[in-house]
Write an enzyme that holds these catalytic residues in place. Structure first.
Site, PDB file in Angstrom:
ATOM      1  N   ASP A 105      32.021   5.132 -62.528  1.00  0.00           N
ATOM      2  CA  ASP A 105      30.987   4.760 -61.563  1.00  0.00           C
ATOM      3  C   ASP A 105      31.644   4.014 -60.399  1.00  0.00           C
ATOM      4  OD1 ASP A 105      29.655   5.458 -63.934  1.00  0.00           O
ATOM      5  OD2 ASP A 105      28.001   4.064 -63.565  1.00  0.00           O
ATOM      6  N   LYS A 168      23.488   7.186 -58.196  1.00  0.00           N
ATOM      7  CA  LYS A 168      23.018   6.032 -58.965  1.00  0.00           C
ATOM      8  C   LYS A 168      22.418   5.005 -58.018  1.00  0.00           C
ATOM      9  CE  LYS A 168      25.140   2.345 -61.823  1.00  0.00           C
ATOM     10  NZ  LYS A 168      26.386   1.944 -62.514  1.00  0.00           N
ATOM     11  N   LYS A 202      21.119   8.379 -61.958  1.00  0.00           N
ATOM     12  CA  LYS A 202      21.202   7.193 -62.811  1.00  0.00           C
ATOM     13  C   LYS A 202      20.384   6.073 -62.200  1.00  0.00           C
ATOM     14  CE  LYS A 202      24.386   3.924 -65.053  1.00  0.00           C
ATOM     15  NZ  LYS A 202      25.786   3.640 -65.424  1.00  0.00           N
TER      16      LYS A 202
END
Length: 248
Positions: A105, A168, A202
Site C-alpha cells: 500500500d 484506497k 479498499k
C-alpha cells in the site's frame, strides 16, 4: 437483490478485512502478539483477508503466516505522506517484496496532484507497479485531504492510469478517514474505467462496527454489483473491526 444483514454475515465482512497495526510503538514482540491474534481469529472462524504492517515487519509476518491463506500487506513508499526521494521510496518497496509480501500500500503523491503535475504522478505509480507486476499495489488517495468529489474522481482516475490494482481511501493518519461520499465516487470511477472489475477498492479509516461496514458494502454493491464483494476486489482496512464483529 437483498442487501445488508441478509446478504453479508459478520464472518463474511471479516473476510474482507485487512487487519492493521501501524503504530509508532510497534515492535517485534507486539507484532508477534498481533499475528497470534490474527491466527486466533482464524481458529474462531473469523479469518481476515490480510494483515497490514510497516515494512520492517514484512519477513516476520511472511514467516508466521506462510502456511495460512492470510495475505501479508505492508505500507511502503514513505507512508503516510509519500514525501522523499523516489529511489528511497522504491527501495523500501523492493525490500518488502524481497521478504515475500503479497501486497503493498502506497500513498499517492499529493504534492504533484495539487501542482497539476499529473504526468509525474502517474509515472511514479507506474514505477511502483513496475516493481511488482505479479503482486498487488494499492494506492491510497487520502480522500479526507482531497475533500471534493471532483478531486477524488481525478485522483482515482490517475491512480488507475498508473497501474493501481486497488484504490484506497485513506491512511488513517493525518487526515479524516473514509466517507460514504468518497467511496461512492471511487466505486463509480471503477465501474466506468474498469468494467471487468479488474481494479479493487479498499475502504480504510473509521470503519469500526458491523453497521459501518454494511453501509459501505451497500454503496459498493449499488455501483459494482454483489459479485464485487470479495476479498480479491474489496477490502476494509481496520484495527478494531474484527473484535467488534466477534463481540457484537
Amino acid at each position: 437483490m437483498k442487501k445488508g444483514k441478509d446478504m453479508w454475515t459478520k464472518k463474511e465482512v471479516c473476510g474482507l478485512v485487512d487487519l492493521t497495526s501501524l503504530n509508532a510503538y510497534d515492535s517485534v514482540k507486539s507484532i508477534d502478539q498481533f499475528l497470534d491474534q490474527a491466527l486466533s481469529y482464524k481458529t474462531k472462524g473469523f479469518q481476515v483477508a490480510a494483515i497490514c504492517l510497516y515494512p520492517n515487519f514484512a519477513a516476520q509476518a511472511v514467516n508466521t503466516l506462510q502456511n495460512t491463506s492470510i495475505k501479508t500487506a505492508v505500507v511502503a513508499g514513505n507512508f503516510p505522506n509519500s514525501q522523499g526521494f523516489l529511489s528511497t521510496k522504491l527501495n523500501e518497496c523492493e525490500l518488502a517484496l524481497e521478504a515475500g509480501v503479497d501486497e503493498v500500500d502506497i500513498v499517492l503523491n499529493l504534492g504533484a496532484f495539487d501542482d497539476g503535475d499529473y504526468d509525474h504522478l502517474v509515472n511514479e505509480v507506474k514505477a511502483f507497479k513496475g516493481l511488482m507486476p505479479n503482486k498487488c499495489l494499492k494506492v491510497i488517495l487520502e480522500t479526507g485531504y482531497l475533500k471534493t468529489s471532483d478531486r477524488i474522481k481525478l485522483a482515482s482516475e490517475l491512480a488507475i492510469e498508473g497501474g493501481a490494482d486497488f484504490i484506497k481511501t485513506s491512511t488513517g493518519k493525518e487526515f479524516p478517514g473514509a466517507t460514504i461520499e468518497a467511496v461512492d465516487v471511487m466505486a463509480k470511477v471503477i465501474s466506468k474505467l474498469s468494467p471487468s472489475h479488474t481494479v479493487g477498492l479498499k475502504i480504510s479509516g473509521g470503519v469500526r462496527t458491523y453497521d459501518d461496514a454494511l453501509r459501505y458494502l451497500e454503496v459498493v454493491e449499488k455501483h459494482l454489483g454483489g459479485a464485487f464483494i470479495t476479498p480479491e476486489l474489496l477490502r476494509i482496512g481496520a484495527s478494531s473491526l474484527v473484535t467488534n464483529l466477534m463481540n457484537d
